[in-house]
Design an enzyme around this catalytic site. Sequence first.
Site, mmCIF file in Angstrom:
data_model
loop_
_atom_site.group_PDB
_atom_site.id
_atom_site.type_symbol
_atom_site.label_atom_id
_atom_site.label_comp_id
_atom_site.label_asym_id
_atom_site.label_seq_id
_atom_site.Cartn_x
_atom_site.Cartn_y
_atom_site.Cartn_z
ATOM 1 N N TYR A 169 47.760 -99.625 -34.700
ATOM 2 C CA TYR A 169 48.850 -98.590 -34.797
ATOM 3 C C TYR A 169 50.066 -99.347 -34.987
ATOM 4 O O TYR A 169 50.471 -100.175 -34.258
ATOM 5 C CB TYR A 169 48.767 -97.549 -33.911
ATOM 6 C CG TYR A 169 49.825 -96.417 -33.819
ATOM 7 C CD1 TYR A 169 50.677 -96.502 -33.075
ATOM 8 C CD2 TYR A 169 49.831 -95.338 -34.930
ATOM 9 C CE1 TYR A 169 51.817 -95.451 -33.072
ATOM 10 C CE2 TYR A 169 50.812 -94.392 -34.795
ATOM 11 C CZ TYR A 169 51.880 -94.503 -33.779
ATOM 12 O OH TYR A 169 52.767 -93.542 -34.081
ATOM 13 N N ASP A 229 53.012 -107.632 -35.198
ATOM 14 C CA ASP A 229 53.762 -106.271 -34.504
ATOM 15 C C ASP A 229 53.365 -106.434 -33.217
ATOM 16 O O ASP A 229 52.492 -106.211 -32.365
ATOM 17 C CB ASP A 229 53.032 -105.140 -34.921
ATOM 18 C CG ASP A 229 53.594 -103.701 -34.446
ATOM 19 O OD1 ASP A 229 52.987 -102.739 -34.735
ATOM 20 O OD2 ASP A 229 54.508 -103.984 -33.488
ATOM 21 N N LYS A 251 59.407 -101.176 -26.633
ATOM 22 C CA LYS A 251 58.858 -101.077 -25.270
ATOM 23 C C LYS A 251 59.756 -102.025 -24.228
ATOM 24 O O LYS A 251 60.786 -101.712 -23.587
ATOM 25 C CB LYS A 251 57.496 -101.260 -25.236
ATOM 26 C CG LYS A 251 56.761 -100.375 -26.211
ATOM 27 C CD LYS A 251 55.085 -100.246 -26.082
ATOM 28 C CE LYS A 251 54.590 -99.535 -27.068
ATOM 29 N NZ LYS A 251 54.246 -98.076 -26.933
HETATM 30 P P1 KE4 Z 1 57.275 -96.214 -31.328
HETATM 31 O O1 KE4 Z 1 57.832 -95.795 -32.789
HETATM 32 O O2 KE4 Z 1 56.221 -95.208 -30.962
HETATM 33 O O3 KE4 Z 1 58.352 -96.721 -30.561
HETATM 34 O O4 KE4 Z 1 56.472 -97.450 -31.750
HETATM 35 C C1 KE4 Z 1 55.413 -97.406 -32.557
HETATM 36 C C2 KE4 Z 1 54.255 -98.418 -32.368
HETATM 37 C C3 KE4 Z 1 54.570 -99.749 -33.035
HETATM 38 N N1 KE4 Z 1 53.517 -100.575 -32.810
HETATM 39 C C4 KE4 Z 1 52.610 -100.774 -31.958
HETATM 40 C C5 KE4 Z 1 51.754 -101.842 -31.542
HETATM 41 C C6 KE4 Z 1 52.709 -99.429 -31.075
HETATM 42 O O5 KE4 Z 1 52.051 -99.565 -30.081
HETATM 43 C C7 KE4 Z 1 53.664 -98.538 -31.157
HETATM 44 C C8 KE4 Z 1 53.543 -97.154 -30.417
HETATM 45 N N2 KE4 Z 1 52.635 -97.333 -29.264
HETATM 46 C C9 KE4 Z 1 52.271 -95.961 -28.967
HETATM 47 C C10 KE4 Z 1 51.228 -96.115 -27.909
HETATM 48 N N3 KE4 Z 1 50.021 -96.564 -28.165
HETATM 49 C C11 KE4 Z 1 53.338 -95.152 -28.393
HETATM 50 C C12 KE4 Z 1 52.672 -93.822 -27.730
HETATM 51 C C13 KE4 Z 1 52.822 -92.787 -28.418
HETATM 52 O O6 KE4 Z 1 52.638 -92.708 -29.527
HETATM 53 O O7 KE4 Z 1 53.408 -91.650 -27.832
#
Ligand code: KE4
Length: 424
Positions: free
Chosen positions: A143, A236, A264
Amino acid sequence: MRTRSHAIMERARALFPGGVSSPVRAFRGVGGEPFVVERGLGSRIWDVDGGEYIDYVLSWGPLVLGHAEPSVIAALDDVMRRGTSFGIPTELEVELAERVRERMPHVEMLRFVSSGTEATMSAVRVARAVTGRDVILKFDGCYHGHADSFLVRAGSGVATLGLPNSPGVPEALASLTVVAPFNDLDATEALLARHAVAAIIVEPVVGNSGFIPPDPGFHIRLRSLADTYGALLVFDEVMTGFRIAYRGAVERFGVTPDLTTLGKVIGGGVPVAAYGGKRELMEQVAPSGTVYQAGTLSGNPLAMAAGIATLDGLTQPAHDTIAARTARLVQGLREIAARRGIPFTADCAGSMWGFFFRAEPVRSFTDAKTSDVERFKRFFHAALERGVYLAPSAFEAAFMSSAHSEAEIDATLDRLDDAMRVVG
Ligand code: KE4
């Protein structure tokens, strides 16, 4: 019985899709209704009905120093009194970027944005611009945020909700994303031979299909394949950054990507992410180049201050301590499951960890989906009832912070031992 939580969630469901600000929070992956959190401190969170939990989600990764860490709070308190946003350069951006580059020298130049999605979509735009190619290659179950190009066989909430892809993404765009099984280099090379790929984007350690480490040498071969076929390699590290190693994936795997995305941890719980890498690539980004990307709150002083305090608190010794405690927790869980005869596999990398109710190790999202998700659901709720908050999905990773003491690791193992008893 959660009374205030229930009443608040009733109001929330009238206001937000699923009552939440992000899908995975809705407990659809485990059943039941989410609790409403009131506050957090260190390793713990409390719900509005007084429930107390040792927190291993930590806002999905950012809180590597725990909740309301004093130096982070002090930094925010100091900065916000001078204004919360300017849209004008500040020294804080420079300070945080220098800290990132000091630990990740391959990130020669970067741009701050406000979410991981912005970071990954911008990195892919740079890759498409500099290669003149349109296709991107991702891995099944990974993701990278919710930009259209990534919502193809994605992990995290997409996987949790069993969405094959996402409505609203034009087929013309989705067809420009090709997908290989994680850890499958033959399938990856076959796709690279068939498509002119602009970028290979990968979670160096997968956290969005549950926790899946790469096979030994996987990233070395991926780097070689990217070079052979003229694709950029994008790590990523939104989730793995400053977690799987003090200096991230480059330190852990000895492979240097062309572009890296972060998020994060570098914001310490305040919205910030970044994309960066080779100078000649990042100089293509406006205004020095013509690849356009912008953001009203990019480099926001509050986010910069929280990120600076977080990275300053995450010293090498601190990282090593957190990593050792993570490894102890994982080993303890393995021993409990073995003693109880429960099929179970668990693993960790630095301060990131995860597990599956499955006997054999998990090497791909397909493997992950064969784990016993129903038992995971029961275990999640049994853990919650015993005051341990794990990610409400079998397809997410777990985390650790410097606030999780040895005593709390012991308490967690005792509580999860009993949780395994009831789901065994
Ligand atoms: P955000 O747009 O949610 O800040 O980041 C996206 C993203 C990009 N790349 C990786 C490897 C990520 O894990 C994420 C976001 N992670 C999720 C949890 N697995 C965020 C939690 C959510 O979607 O509410």
